[in-house]
Write a protein that holds these residues in place. Structure first.
Motif, PDB file in Angstrom:
ATOM      1  N   GLY A   4       0.842  -1.186   0.000  1.00  0.00           N
ATOM      2  CA  GLY A   4       0.000   0.000   0.000  1.00  0.00           C
ATOM      3  C   GLY A   4       0.877   1.235   0.000  1.00  0.00           C
ATOM      4  N   LEU A   5       0.519   2.222  -0.780  1.00  0.00           N
ATOM      5  CA  LEU A   5       1.280   3.465  -0.860  1.00  0.00           C
ATOM      6  C   LEU A   5       0.432   4.610  -0.316  1.00  0.00           C
ATOM      7  CD1 LEU A   5       2.744   3.101  -4.467  1.00  0.00           C
ATOM      8  CD2 LEU A   5       3.908   2.611  -2.304  1.00  0.00           C
ATOM      9  N   LEU A   6       0.886   5.188   0.788  1.00  0.00           N
ATOM     10  CA  LEU A   6       0.219   6.340   1.380  1.00  0.00           C
ATOM     11  C   LEU A   6       1.090   7.558   1.102  1.00  0.00           C
ATOM     12  CD1 LEU A   6      -2.092   7.516   3.079  1.00  0.00           C
ATOM     13  CD2 LEU A   6      -0.743   6.964   5.126  1.00  0.00           C
ATOM     14  N   PHE A   7       0.666   8.364   0.133  1.00  0.00           N
ATOM     15  CA  PHE A   7       1.414   9.558  -0.253  1.00  0.00           C
ATOM     16  C   PHE A   7       1.061  10.696   0.685  1.00  0.00           C
ATOM     17  CE2 PHE A   7       1.370   7.015  -4.025  1.00  0.00           C
ATOM     18  CZ  PHE A   7       2.502   7.358  -4.753  1.00  0.00           C
ATOM     19  N   MET A  24      -4.180  -0.010   7.802  1.00  0.00           N
ATOM     20  CA  MET A  24      -4.182  -0.558   6.436  1.00  0.00           C
ATOM     21  C   MET A  24      -3.243  -1.757   6.320  1.00  0.00           C
ATOM     22  SD  MET A  24      -6.370   0.924   4.587  1.00  0.00           S
ATOM     23  CE  MET A  24      -7.067   2.362   3.833  1.00  0.00           C
ATOM     24  N   ALA A  25      -2.097  -1.688   6.991  1.00  0.00           N
ATOM     25  CA  ALA A  25      -1.111  -2.778   6.901  1.00  0.00           C
ATOM     26  C   ALA A  25      -1.558  -4.021   7.663  1.00  0.00           C
ATOM     27  CB  ALA A  25       0.240  -2.295   7.425  1.00  0.00           C
ATOM     28  N   THR A  26      -2.362  -3.849   8.691  1.00  0.00           N
ATOM     29  CA  THR A  26      -2.709  -4.985   9.549  1.00  0.00           C
ATOM     30  C   THR A  26      -4.159  -5.452   9.429  1.00  0.00           C
ATOM     31  OG1 THR A  26      -3.159  -3.513  11.423  1.00  0.00           O
ATOM     32  CG2 THR A  26      -0.925  -4.410  11.252  1.00  0.00           C
ATOM     33  N   ASN A  27      -5.016  -4.681   8.769  1.00  0.00           N
ATOM     34  CA  ASN A  27      -6.435  -5.046   8.692  1.00  0.00           C
ATOM     35  C   ASN A  27      -6.967  -5.165   7.273  1.00  0.00           C
ATOM     36  OD1 ASN A  27      -7.516  -4.961  11.632  1.00  0.00           O
ATOM     37  ND2 ASN A  27      -6.193  -3.183  11.440  1.00  0.00           N
ATOM     38  N   THR A  28      -6.075  -5.188   6.299  1.00  0.00           N
ATOM     39  CA  THR A  28      -6.469  -5.407   4.901  1.00  0.00           C
ATOM     40  C   THR A  28      -5.577  -6.515   4.352  1.00  0.00           C
ATOM     41  OG1 THR A  28      -4.901  -3.825   3.943  1.00  0.00           O
ATOM     42  CG2 THR A  28      -7.052  -2.939   4.643  1.00  0.00           C
ATOM     43  N   VAL A  33       2.758  -1.194   4.245  1.00  0.00           N
ATOM     44  CA  VAL A  33       2.389   0.132   3.743  1.00  0.00           C
ATOM     45  C   VAL A  33       3.636   0.993   3.752  1.00  0.00           C
ATOM     46  CG1 VAL A  33       1.083   2.249   4.209  1.00  0.00           C
ATOM     47  CG2 VAL A  33      -0.035   0.027   4.452  1.00  0.00           C
ATOM     48  N   TRP A  34       3.893   1.624   2.612  1.00  0.00           N
ATOM     49  CA  TRP A  34       4.997   2.575   2.502  1.00  0.00           C
ATOM     50  C   TRP A  34       4.416   3.980   2.562  1.00  0.00           C
ATOM     51  CZ3 TRP A  34       8.075   0.517  -2.355  1.00  0.00           C
ATOM     52  CH2 TRP A  34       8.634  -0.742  -2.055  1.00  0.00           C
ATOM     53  N   VAL A 101      -0.786  -0.691  -4.391  1.00  0.00           N
ATOM     54  CA  VAL A 101      -2.146  -0.224  -4.158  1.00  0.00           C
ATOM     55  C   VAL A 101      -2.060   1.211  -3.650  1.00  0.00           C
ATOM     56  CG1 VAL A 101      -4.243  -0.559  -2.789  1.00  0.00           C
ATOM     57  CG2 VAL A 101      -2.946  -2.552  -3.592  1.00  0.00           C
ATOM     58  N   LEU A 102      -2.798   2.098  -4.259  1.00  0.00           N
ATOM     59  CA  LEU A 102      -2.837   3.495  -3.836  1.00  0.00           C
ATOM     60  C   LEU A 102      -3.820   3.632  -2.676  1.00  0.00           C
ATOM     61  CD1 LEU A 102      -2.214   6.521  -4.247  1.00  0.00           C
ATOM     62  CD2 LEU A 102      -4.020   6.545  -5.986  1.00  0.00           C
ATOM     63  N   ILE A 103      -3.401   4.272  -1.600  1.00  0.00           N
ATOM     64  CA  ILE A 103      -4.270   4.560  -0.457  1.00  0.00           C
ATOM     65  C   ILE A 103      -4.575   6.052  -0.482  1.00  0.00           C
ATOM     66  CG2 ILE A 103      -4.436   4.572   2.064  1.00  0.00           C
ATOM     67  CD1 ILE A 103      -2.338   2.297   2.065  1.00  0.00           C
ATOM     68  N   MET A 104      -5.868   6.393  -0.476  1.00  0.00           N
ATOM     69  CA  MET A 104      -6.212   7.818  -0.499  1.00  0.00           C
ATOM     70  C   MET A 104      -7.477   8.084   0.303  1.00  0.00           C
ATOM     71  SD  MET A 104      -7.647   8.700  -4.267  1.00  0.00           S
ATOM     72  CE  MET A 104      -9.358   8.432  -4.644  1.00  0.00           C
ATOM     73  N   GLY A 105      -7.614   9.314   0.754  1.00  0.00           N
ATOM     74  CA  GLY A 105      -8.783   9.735   1.503  1.00  0.00           C
ATOM     75  C   GLY A 105      -9.982   9.919   0.603  1.00  0.00           C
ATOM     76  N   GLU A 106     -11.175   9.670   1.177  1.00  0.00           N
ATOM     77  CA  GLU A 106     -12.392   9.762   0.369  1.00  0.00           C
ATOM     78  C   GLU A 106     -12.648  11.174  -0.144  1.00  0.00           C
ATOM     79  OE1 GLU A 106     -16.125   8.971   2.352  1.00  0.00           O
ATOM     80  OE2 GLU A 106     -15.302   9.675   4.241  1.00  0.00           O
TER      81      GLU A 106
END
Length: 190
Positions: A4-7, A24-28, A33-34, A101-106
């Protein structure tokens, strides 16, 4: 490996970033996650940013004891401002066996079609969307390849933390102790 990539600007990194990344790293289904430190977000002004190496060091300090998280300075050597599609393309070429995987806010979902080559991001990458306080986006507005994740919502911002520092108010518990010490020693945000 599924990464997962959290920019973010991480200006500074705070407990909200850390809780989200760890969740995200432990519940998906992500293996790790980077946290990708962005030198310059094309949608944000740069006049409030401290030096990118200070922000990188604060993220490194903040995640030092968490094996589920990593930090990346991949965008430091790329043209500024950095665009997500360019970073994803570079990372995929460099780590061809990884799935990113891109991680982004809604709050970014309505803006996403305006991102550079947003359709290519969705074609080649999953996007995990986490809730944001005050956001009214729903799963019905999700684009293909977007998955809403029920992560905790913490209403804390780097802007608020910088304001507290300028006003000489405590930031205890808002940032990790090592980050607070780094900010104090280097006289950041004053």
């Amino acid at each position: 490996m599924k990464v997962g990539l959290l920019f973010g600007s991480f200006n500074p990194i705070h407990i909200g970033h850390l809780i989200l990344a760890n969740y995200m790293a432990t519940n998906t289904d992500l293996d790790t996650v980077w946290l990708v430190v962005s030198p310059q977000n094309p949608f944000k002004p740069s006049n409030t940013l401290v030096h990118e190496f200070d922000r990188l060091q604060m993220v490194t300090l903040a995640i030092a004891d968490n094996p589920n998280l990593g930090v990346s300075n991949i965008e430091f050597g790329m043209p500024k401002p950095s665009y997500t599609i360019d970073t994803l393309t570079y990372l995929q070429e460099k780590y061809s066996s990884y799935e990113f995987v891109l991680i982004m806010g809604e709050d970014n979902v309505p803006l996403f079609p305006k991102w550079k080559n947003s359709e290519r991001i969705l074609e080649y990458h999953q996007v995990y969307v986490y809730p944001r306080s005050g956001s009214i986006t729903s799963e019905a507005t999700a684009l293909p390849n977007m998955t809403f994740i029920k992560a905790p919502i913490l209403d804390i911002s780097a802007t608020f933390i910088r304001q507290c520092i300028r006003e000489e108010k405590s930031i205890k518990y808002m940032v990790p102790n090592d980050v607070a010490e780094y900010i104090q020693v280097h006289k950041l945000y004053q």
